[in-house]
Every structure is written in C-alpha cells, then in structure tokens.
Design a protein around this motif. Structure first.
Motif, PDB file in Angstrom:
ATOM      1  N   THR A   1       0.824  -1.213   0.000  1.00 29.67           N
ATOM      2  CA  THR A   1       0.000   0.000   0.000  1.00 29.67           C
ATOM      3  C   THR A   1       0.858   1.263   0.000  1.00 29.67           C
ATOM      4  O   THR A   1       0.455   2.277  -0.567  1.00 29.67           O
ATOM      5  CB  THR A   1      -0.945   0.017   1.216  1.00 29.67           C
ATOM      6  N   SER A   2       2.022   1.201   0.608  1.00 32.14           N
ATOM      7  CA  SER A   2       2.928   2.357   0.589  1.00 32.14           C
ATOM      8  C   SER A   2       3.414   2.621  -0.827  1.00 32.14           C
ATOM      9  O   SER A   2       3.395   3.768  -1.308  1.00 32.14           O
ATOM     10  CB  SER A   2       4.117   2.114   1.522  1.00 32.14           C
TER      11      SER A   2
ATOM     12  N   LYS B   1      -4.098   1.363   6.360  1.00 35.58           N
ATOM     13  CA  LYS B   1      -5.239   1.674   7.208  1.00 35.58           C
ATOM     14  C   LYS B   1      -6.295   0.575   7.093  1.00 35.58           C
ATOM     15  O   LYS B   1      -6.293  -0.218   6.160  1.00 35.58           O
ATOM     16  CB  LYS B   1      -5.831   3.034   6.833  1.00 35.58           C
ATOM     17  N   ASP B   2      -7.194   0.561   8.091  1.00 33.10           N
ATOM     18  CA  ASP B   2      -8.361  -0.333   8.087  1.00 33.10           C
ATOM     19  C   ASP B   2      -7.993  -1.817   8.172  1.00 33.10           C
ATOM     20  O   ASP B   2      -8.736  -2.680   7.689  1.00 33.10           O
ATOM     21  CB  ASP B   2      -9.233  -0.086   6.848  1.00 33.10           C
TER      22      ASP B   2
ATOM     23  N   HIS C   1      -1.966 -10.988   7.061  1.00 31.52           N
ATOM     24  CA  HIS C   1      -2.305  -9.739   7.753  1.00 31.52           C
ATOM     25  C   HIS C   1      -3.576  -9.869   8.563  1.00 31.52           C
ATOM     26  O   HIS C   1      -3.649  -9.437   9.722  1.00 31.52           O
ATOM     27  CB  HIS C   1      -2.434  -8.601   6.743  1.00 31.52           C
ATOM     28  N   GLN C   2      -4.609 -10.444   7.969  1.00 29.98           N
ATOM     29  CA  GLN C   2      -5.883 -10.567   8.670  1.00 29.98           C
ATOM     30  C   GLN C   2      -5.764 -11.506   9.865  1.00 29.98           C
ATOM     31  O   GLN C   2      -6.326 -11.253  10.937  1.00 29.98           O
ATOM     32  CB  GLN C   2      -6.976 -11.045   7.711  1.00 29.98           C
TER      33      GLN C   2
ATOM     34  N   GLN D   1      -1.155   9.005  12.427  1.00 29.98           N
ATOM     35  CA  GLN D   1      -0.808   9.933  11.357  1.00 29.98           C
ATOM     36  C   GLN D   1       0.359   9.444  10.497  1.00 29.98           C
ATOM     37  O   GLN D   1       0.832  10.171   9.631  1.00 29.98           O
ATOM     38  CB  GLN D   1      -0.469  11.309  11.948  1.00 29.98           C
ATOM     39  N   ILE D   2       0.821   8.228  10.760  1.00 29.99           N
ATOM     40  CA  ILE D   2       1.895   7.672   9.929  1.00 29.99           C
ATOM     41  C   ILE D   2       1.228   6.721   8.936  1.00 29.99           C
ATOM     42  O   ILE D   2       1.199   5.506   9.120  1.00 29.99           O
ATOM     43  CB  ILE D   2       2.951   6.945  10.791  1.00 29.99           C
ATOM     44  N   THR D   3       0.663   7.294   7.887  1.00 30.97           N
ATOM     45  CA  THR D   3      -0.115   6.540   6.911  1.00 30.97           C
ATOM     46  C   THR D   3       0.594   6.523   5.557  1.00 30.97           C
ATOM     47  O   THR D   3       1.449   7.376   5.277  1.00 30.97           O
ATOM     48  CB  THR D   3      -1.502   7.170   6.730  1.00 30.97           C
ATOM     49  N   PRO D   4       0.248   5.574   4.685  1.00 33.32           N
ATOM     50  CA  PRO D   4       0.835   5.575   3.342  1.00 33.32           C
ATOM     51  C   PRO D   4       0.629   6.892   2.598  1.00 33.32           C
ATOM     52  O   PRO D   4       1.538   7.373   1.912  1.00 33.32           O
ATOM     53  CB  PRO D   4       0.112   4.413   2.653  1.00 33.32           C
TER      54      PRO D   4
END
Length: 399
Positions: free
Chosen positions: A37-38, A200-201, A282-283, A376-379
C-alpha cells in the motif's frame, strides 16, 4: 496524497492534487506485501513511477510477490548470501543483490529523478548514471540506524561518503538514520525523514480495550533468527515466571526461521505457556493482536521494525528494544510502552516487571496513546513526504 481544501456553502471538500508531471525511477530489492500500500501511494504522486526491483522476492521469504497496480521491472541480478556479524555478537544471513543492468535500464527509462534504496551496488551505479546524465537528480533512501551500522569497515564508509556527496537528497526512517547520514557528510538540510507505515483499516480495526485474560498476554512477531533476540528474551521471561510462581504467563510467537525448533525445545517453568503459531497473513495477524495485550520486540538490531507500527495501530503497547528504530521513534517509556537494551539483562527485567504488573486501566490508556501515536503515519502522508523530497531534489540538484 496531498490535498487542497476548498470551502463551499455546505462543507469543505478535499481535492487531491494532481500527480507531479515527471518520470521517477525507484530502485529497491523487492516489495514486501506489508509495504504494497505504501508503494501504491508513492505511485499516485507522480505521472510515471517505475519501480525497478533486484528480485521478485528473496528466496528465503515465505511471501508471494504482489505488485497490484504498480509499474514494476525486475532486473538481471546476481544474488549471494553472506554472514553479517554485528559488533554486539550476533550473526545473521542476508541476501546481497548485485543488479547487473541498472545503467542500461535507467538509460532506457530516462527518468527525471532517481530514488535508490540502500547504500550498495544499485545506488553506486545510479550515482554513476547521474554523473553522465547530470540533469538527473539522485535521491538516496538509506535504510540504516546508528546501531545497525556499528562496526562497518572503513572501505564501506568511504563508499557511502561518496554516495552521500553525490546525492541531491537523502531519505531516512528517523532521527538515528539522520545522525548516521550526517556523520558520513550529508548536509542536514538535505536529509528527510519518512518512516515505515502500515495500511489503514487492518490493524486499527482491533478494539482498544482488552479484558483481564488478554491484557497481559504477550506476542512476538518476526523471523526466528539470532538478530531478533527471541532466545535471550525467553530466558528473561522464564526467570520472571520462576520468580512469580503464582502468576500465569502467556506468550504467542508468530513467525518462522532456523531457530524455531531450538526455541520450542526450551525448558520453561510450569506457569509459562509459549505457543508457536508460524507465519500468518495480515488478517490472521490482526486477530492475534486483538487477542493479545502487549507486543514484545526484543531485537538486537533493526533499522526500523514495522511490527511496532502494526501492533500500536492494533492498540498494543510495546515492550521493545531500543536497538529498533521504530521503538526509539514511537515508544515513550511508560506511555506507549516500556523500553530496554536487550544486552542489559537488568533493563530487560525492569521493563518486563513493569509491563506484567501494569494495572489494566493503565494498560488501556496506554493502548489509546499507542494507536494515536501511529495514526498519522499513513501511506498517504508518507507518499506526500516522498513527493516533497523529489520536488526538493529537482529544485536543488547540483547537476
């Protein structure tokens, strides 16, 4: 992605800024699934981002390569494994990639900016390319910390000093990486920090509060190799459990590696239960985090440690080693976790005692602070930082 806010009579509307109208080449070893995602966010920032990989996936990894939506080219590469002997005493095996067609690929792509990860052969050839094609800025993405680079030889420092002087900008993960690059001669105004981040999510959907059974349940996630420090931590945890015979202690170990069999055969006190569950998606990992109370990250050397981001997003305080860049940057002792140096047994014992005796209400407050720290450290935010670094390099190239 960077956005512009437009006020209307109803409510503000965030309109994404268009991609920068430039061609960028980003060179890296491979793309781990937890960073997909990044990379997708990075790609959205430029008209054309071509990702040049040394290998589709390293041979010892269990991951499957996934480049969904990305423009990827895999290089012709000579790969060999070597032993990394750190000055603190541990040994690790690492893949060394020597891509042989870097110069010809760059000449074919003719990028307007080159972003090259790590400080090895691919970055050296990228630097030579910018010597011949002087209008092409070079950005180095240095995955280092002061601790991981202890004991590096003089020749390596000389090579890195050359690369730093040739670069128009340098990206590091945090303050430790910044200090190291500046020690090589990098100008402070050309060093930029972009930490690792999680999608996220996924992990941030875990509940914040934990019940009594879950609150002090420990979890370790990572490769079972010397560098991760699991054996030393298990020894300290056994000592704590022996000294607190009335307490029941639970540890889940997620991951695999050459030390798994030896770790599973470790003699444990009767009140310490350790479960090895192997590699998880991941899940599946999010479910394990949701049923755990505290992440343990006892690494002997990690320039970052993305599991720290993941666990904090899942509302776990971190019992972590200061030899991890992520712990140094994200964990504040007593607020979002407890920190220690893994080669100082008294520090490990102190941190472990504080964690396992922490009241549940205080742990739940630490969970809120941990999630807030990484929120706040998001892709998207990290991709916007990369956009700004590339813009800086274009505007300040030495040529």
């Amino acid at each position: 992605m960077k956005t512009t806010t437009i006020a209307t009579s109803v409510e503000p509307i965030d309109i994404p800024e268009p991609p920068l109208p430039i061609r960028v080449a980003l060179l890296a070893s491979y793309i781990p699934p937890n960073q997909l995602t990044s990379y997708q966010a990075y790609s959205s920032q430029f008209q054309k981002l071509t990702i040049i990989l040394s290998t589709a996936m390293e041979r010892h990894r269990t991951w499957v390569a996934d480049w969904n939506g990305l423009d990827v080219q895999v290089q012709k590469t000579w790969t060999f494994r070597r032993k990394w002997r750190h000055s603190t005493g541990f040994t690790d095996s690492v893949d060394v990639h020597v891509p042989t067609d870097t110069f010809s690929l760059l000449r074919k792509l003719s990028p307007e900016v080159i972003v090259s990860s790590e400080l090895g052969f691919r970055s050296l050839i990228s630097a030579f390319y910018t010597f011949f094609y002087r209008k092409t800025p070079l950005v180095l993405w240095a995955c280092v910390s002061e601790h991981t680079e202890q004991g590096r030889g003089r020749l390596r420092r000389l090579l890195r000093g050359f690369l730093v002087r040739r670069a128009d900008a340098v990206i590091v993960n945090g303050a430790s990486g910044r200090r190291y690059m500046e020690s090589l001669g990098s100008r402070s105004d050309r060093v930029f920090e972009i930490p690792y981040c999680t999608a996220k999510d996924v992990f941030d959907q875990c509940p914040i509060d934990r019940n009594e059974e879950q609150s002090h349940r420990l979890i370790i996630v990572g490769q079972l190799v010397e560098r991760k420090g699991v054996a030393q931590f298990l020894e300290s945890l056994s000592s704590w459990a022996t000294a607190h015979a009335s307490r029941s202690v639970s540890l889940t170990v997620v991951g695999d590696g050459p030390l798994r069999s030896a770790l599973q055969e470790t003699r444990l006190p009767i009140n310490l239960q350790v479960e090895f569950v192997g590699v998880k998606t991941h899940q599946e990992l999010a479910t394990l985090y949701a049923n755990s109370g505290i992440l343990v990250f006892p690494t002997l050397a990690d320039e970052w440690g993305l599991v720290v981001n993941e666990a904090m997003a899942a509302a776990l305080p971190v019992l972590g080693s200061l030899y991890s860049g992520a712990v140094e940057e994200l964990c504040k002792d007593g607020e979002t976790g407890w920190v220690f140096r893994p080669d100082h047994k008294e520090e490990v014992a102190r941190a472990l005692d504080l964690a396992l005796n922490c009241p549940i209400n205080q742990l739940n407050e630490m969970r809120r602070k941990a999630r807030a720290r990484v929120a706040q450290i998001t892709p998207a935010i990290c991709a916007n930082r990369l956009r700004n670094v590339v813009s800086f390099a274009l505007n300040n190239a030495d040529g």
